[in-house]
Design an enzyme around this catalytic site. Structure first.
Site, mmCIF file in Angstrom:
data_model
loop_
_atom_site.group_PDB
_atom_site.id
_atom_site.type_symbol
_atom_site.label_atom_id
_atom_site.label_comp_id
_atom_site.label_asym_id
_atom_site.label_seq_id
_atom_site.Cartn_x
_atom_site.Cartn_y
_atom_site.Cartn_z
ATOM 1 C CG ASP A 92 -0.362 6.056 11.809
ATOM 2 O OD1 ASP A 92 0.514 5.252 11.446
ATOM 3 O OD2 ASP A 92 -1.526 6.034 11.381
ATOM 4 C CG ASP A 153 -0.304 1.436 7.242
ATOM 5 O OD1 ASP A 153 -0.582 0.247 6.982
ATOM 6 O OD2 ASP A 153 -0.957 2.393 6.773
#
Length: 379
Positions: A92, A153
Site C-alpha cells: 500500500d 486493492d
C-alpha cells in the site's frame, strides 16, 4: 446531475470539518473510528495518506495556508517513516505516498517531495516477485500463506509506478505495473464482472491456484469495496496505458456494481451477503466508485452506449451519500461519512467513519465542483 449548490454546500461542510480536525488530531493520523471517534496513530498504518490527501485537497480548493502547513507536516512524517522503514513491508505504498509527497509535487513542484515519492516507488518495487511475476500484497517474501498472493486493492498503488517511469525514464516501474495489472484483470475479475478480493499463485512457478477473500463474506462472494477498487483502478490503468481492455473491464465492473445499488444508492458491504434490515453498508465503497466512474467517463464519448447509466450511477450514489450518510448538519462530527465498513467479518469498525471513505467523498465532490482529478497522476 446533482444540484450544484448542494454539491458546493457538501464540499464546504467537508472542508470545515477537515479544518477542525487539524486541531483534534494534533499531528496524528486518523484510521477508522469507534463510536464516532477516530482512532489515531503515529503514521504506522496503510491508511495514513488519506488524511494527507484531504489536507492537500482542502488547501487547493481554499488556499487557506493552515491546510498547507498541516499537509507539509504530514509529508515530513512520511519522510521519517520511509527513512526508518516503519511498517512499509506491504503493497500500500501508493496509498501512502501518492496522496502526500506526490501530491505536494503535483501542487507545488517541490523537488524534495518528488524525490521522496520516487524513493517510495522503489520501496513498492521491492514487493515484486520475479518467479511468480506479481507484486506480493502482504507479508515477507516466501511467507507460506501470502507469498504468492495478490489483492485487488493493489490496482490503486500502481499509479505511483507509472509516475516513477515518467520522472526517471526507467521503464521497469511501468513494466511491472502492467504485469500486475494484467494478472489482476485475468484472475481477480470473474466472467460475470464480479471480483475476487484476493488470488493465490504458486510462489515458484506462478501457476494460478485459487481466488479467495480476506474481508468479504466468503471466498466466492463479491466484497463491494474490492469491486470499487477494481472500477477505479482499471479506469486509471486505461489513463496510463490506453489499453482498451482496462477501460472495458472498468465499465463492466461499474455496471455490475450499479446494478446492485439499494434504493438509497449506497451499497451493502458485500454483494453476496443475505440482505436484512441489519446488514451493514459500506459508504466508502460508494465514494470510491463515484471517483472511479468519473475518471472512467473522461475516456468515453458523449455517444457511448454506457455513458448515461454511468452518469446516473454517479448521481444516485452521491445524492444518497449527501442526503443520508454525510454528517452535514452535525458540525462536531469528526468524520464526513457515516456507515463505512472496515471489516465486517472481523468485527473491526463494521459501521463507522473510515478515513479513506472521507477522502474519496471529498475527492468526488472536488471532481464534480472544481474538475479536480485527485493525485493519482499529473497532466
Amino acid at each position: 446531475m446533482i444540484n450544484e449548490k448542494k454539491l458546493e454546500a457538501a464540499l464546504k461542510d467537508a472542508i470545515d470539518k477537515t479544518r477542525k480536525n487539524i486541531a483534534r488530531f494534533n499531528g496524528k493520523f486518523p484510521h477508522v473510528s469507534e463510536n464516532e471517534v477516530y482512532q489515531l496513530n503515529d503514521n504506522t498504518d496503510w491508511t495514513n495518506g488519506f488524511w494527507s490527501g484531504m489536507l492537500w485537497l482542502s488547501y487547493e480548493l481554499t488556499r487557506d495556508t493552515s491546510f498547507r502547513e498541516a499537509a507539509v507536516r504530514t509529508v515530513e512524517s512520511f519522510r521519517e517513516r520511509l527513512e526508518s522503514q516503519t511498517v512499509l513491508d506491504h503493497h500500500d505504498i501508493g496509498f501512502l505516498y501518492s496522496l502526500s509527497a506526490k501530491a505536494q509535487w503535483i501542487i507545488e513542484g517541490d523537488e524534495s517531495a518528488k524525490s521522496l515519492a520516487l524513493s517510495a516507488a522503489d520501496v513498492l518495487m521491492k514487493r515484486w516477485r520475479p518467479r511468480s511475476m506479481l507484486i506480493q500484497a502482504w507479508g515477507p517474501e516466501g511467507h507460506e500463506e501470502n507469498g504468492g498472493r495478490i489483492i485487488i486493492d493493489c490496482l490503486m498503488n500502481l499509479p505511483l509506478l507509472f509516475w516513477a517511469t515518467k520522472h526517471t525514464g526507467d521503464v521497469r516501474y511501468a513494466e511491472i505495473a502492467v504485469h500486475q495489472a494484467e494478472k489482476s484483470r485475468r484472475f481477480l475479475v470473474r466472467g460475470d464482472d464480479s471480483s475476487y478480493h484476493t488470488f493465490y499463485f504458486d510462489q515458484e512457478s506462478g501457476e494460478p491456484l485459487c481466488g479467495g477473500t480476506e474481508q468479504g463474506y466468503s471466498d466466492g462472494s463479491t466484497w463491494s469495496r474490492g469491486q470499487a477498487w477494481g472500477i477505479y483502478g482499471f479506469a486509471l490503468l486505461y489513463h496510463f496505458t490506453r489499453d482498451k481492455r482496462y477501460q472495458e473491464t472498468s465499465i463492466r465492473m461499474a455496471k455490475h456494481f450499479l446494478e446492485r445499488l439499494p434504493e438509497d444508492g449506497v451499497v451493502y458491504w458485500d454483494f453476496s451477503v443475505p440482505f436484512t434490515s441489519d446488514t451493514k453498508r459500506d459508504s466508502s465503497a460508494s465514494s470510491i466508485t463515484i471517483c472511479g466512474i468519473h475518471e472512467l467517463l473522461k475516456g468515453l464519448s458523449n455517444g457511448h452506449p454506457d455513458r448515461c447509466v454511468l452518469e446516473e450511477g454517479i448521481r444516485r450514489q452521491l445524492e444518497g451519500l449527501i442526503e443520508k450518510y454525510a454528517t452535514i448538519g452535525k458540525p462536531d462530527a469528526e468524520g464526513l461519512l457515516e456507515r463505512g465498513a472496515y471489516s465486517v467479518r472481523g468485527n473491526a469498525s463494521p459501521d463507522d467513519y473510515m478515513i479513506w471513505g472521507d477522502y474519496f467523498y471529498m475527492e468526488a465532490l472536488a471532481r464534480l465542483t472544481a474538475g479536480h482529478k485527485g493525485y493519482w497522476y499529473e497532466l
